[in-house]
Design a protein around this motif. Structure first.
Motif, PDB file in Angstrom:
ATOM      1  N   MET A   1       0.843  -1.188   0.000  1.00 54.13           N
ATOM      2  CA  MET A   1       0.000   0.000   0.000  1.00 54.13           C
ATOM      3  C   MET A   1       0.884   1.246   0.000  1.00 54.13           C
ATOM      4  O   MET A   1       1.886   1.320   0.691  1.00 54.13           O
ATOM      5  CB  MET A   1      -0.897  -0.021   1.234  1.00 54.13           C
ATOM      6  CG  MET A   1      -1.826   1.133   1.310  1.00 54.13           C
ATOM      7  SD  MET A   1      -3.308   0.649   2.190  1.00 54.13           S
ATOM      8  CE  MET A   1      -3.987   2.225   2.455  1.00 54.13           C
ATOM      9  N   SER A   2       0.471   2.251  -0.738  1.00 53.32           N
ATOM     10  CA  SER A   2       1.255   3.472  -0.870  1.00 53.32           C
ATOM     11  C   SER A   2       1.242   4.282   0.413  1.00 53.32           C
ATOM     12  O   SER A   2       0.236   4.365   1.109  1.00 53.32           O
ATOM     13  CB  SER A   2       0.704   4.325  -2.005  1.00 53.32           C
ATOM     14  OG  SER A   2       1.379   5.550  -2.077  1.00 53.32           O
ATOM     15  N   MET A   3       2.369   4.904   0.700  1.00 51.68           N
ATOM     16  CA  MET A   3       2.480   5.808   1.845  1.00 51.68           C
ATOM     17  C   MET A   3       2.180   7.255   1.428  1.00 51.68           C
ATOM     18  O   MET A   3       2.190   8.144   2.253  1.00 51.68           O
ATOM     19  CB  MET A   3       3.880   5.735   2.451  1.00 51.68           C
ATOM     20  CG  MET A   3       4.245   4.360   2.969  1.00 51.68           C
ATOM     21  SD  MET A   3       3.188   3.795   4.310  1.00 51.68           S
ATOM     22  CE  MET A   3       3.693   4.879   5.619  1.00 51.68           C
ATOM     23  N   ILE A   4       1.917   7.480   0.136  1.00 52.40           N
ATOM     24  CA  ILE A   4       1.610   8.825  -0.349  1.00 52.40           C
ATOM     25  C   ILE A   4       0.203   9.196   0.094  1.00 52.40           C
ATOM     26  O   ILE A   4      -0.741   8.428  -0.096  1.00 52.40           O
ATOM     27  CB  ILE A   4       1.732   8.893  -1.879  1.00 52.40           C
ATOM     28  CG1 ILE A   4       3.185   8.613  -2.289  1.00 52.40           C
ATOM     29  CG2 ILE A   4       1.254  10.246  -2.403  1.00 52.40           C
ATOM     30  CD1 ILE A   4       3.380   8.445  -3.774  1.00 52.40           C
ATOM     31  N   THR A   5       0.063  10.367   0.695  1.00 51.55           N
ATOM     32  CA  THR A   5      -1.228  10.787   1.234  1.00 51.55           C
ATOM     33  C   THR A   5      -1.838  11.986   0.512  1.00 51.55           C
ATOM     34  O   THR A   5      -3.036  12.224   0.624  1.00 51.55           O
ATOM     35  CB  THR A   5      -1.105  11.134   2.731  1.00 51.55           C
ATOM     36  OG1 THR A   5      -0.169  12.202   2.874  1.00 51.55           O
ATOM     37  CG2 THR A   5      -0.653   9.928   3.529  1.00 51.55           C
TER      38      THR A   5
END
Length: 121
Positions: A1-5
């Motif tokens: 899962m991406s850590m980009i928010t």
């Protein structure tokens, strides 16, 4: 899962800060919200987003072939007409898609900017 928010900001490289600011502030009407690096970086808050312009010489150069920022506008036809009157280069005139209408212009360094209007759903 991406850590980009979220997208923190979009940056556009420029070669002449005075000329770039005259365009982004004088022609596009953006208001500076932050300045740093001795005036070589300026940010403009636009809605929930931020665009920054930076002048960092050979480390970061403008290109007409790179990233494009799309600015949502209230009246697309009026804004394109106004920018044409100001002598802003138009690379793609008013164009329709199923979800939007847009035109593509450029800043004084050749960076592409899209003027965009979402269609009612």
């Amino acid at each position: 899962m991406s850590m980009i928010t979220e997208i923190a900001f979009t940056g556009m490289p420029v070669t002449d800060m005075k000329r770039a600011r005259a365009f982004y502030e004088g022609v596009l009407g953006l208001k500076p919200t932050m300045e740093s690096a001795g005036g070589m970086w300026v940010e403009y808050d636009v809605g929930a987003g931020t665009i920054g312009i930076g002048c960092y010489g050979e480390a970061w150069k403008p290109s007409p072939d790179g990233t494009c920022v799309a600015f949502e506008v209230a009246d697309l036809e009026e804004e394109v007409s106004r920018l044409k009157t100001e002598g802003v280069p138009v690379h793609l005139d008013l164009t329709d898609t199923p979800v939007c209408r847009f035109a593509m212009v450029s800043d004084p360094d050749g960076n592409k900017l899209m003027l965009h209007k979402r269609k009612a759903r």
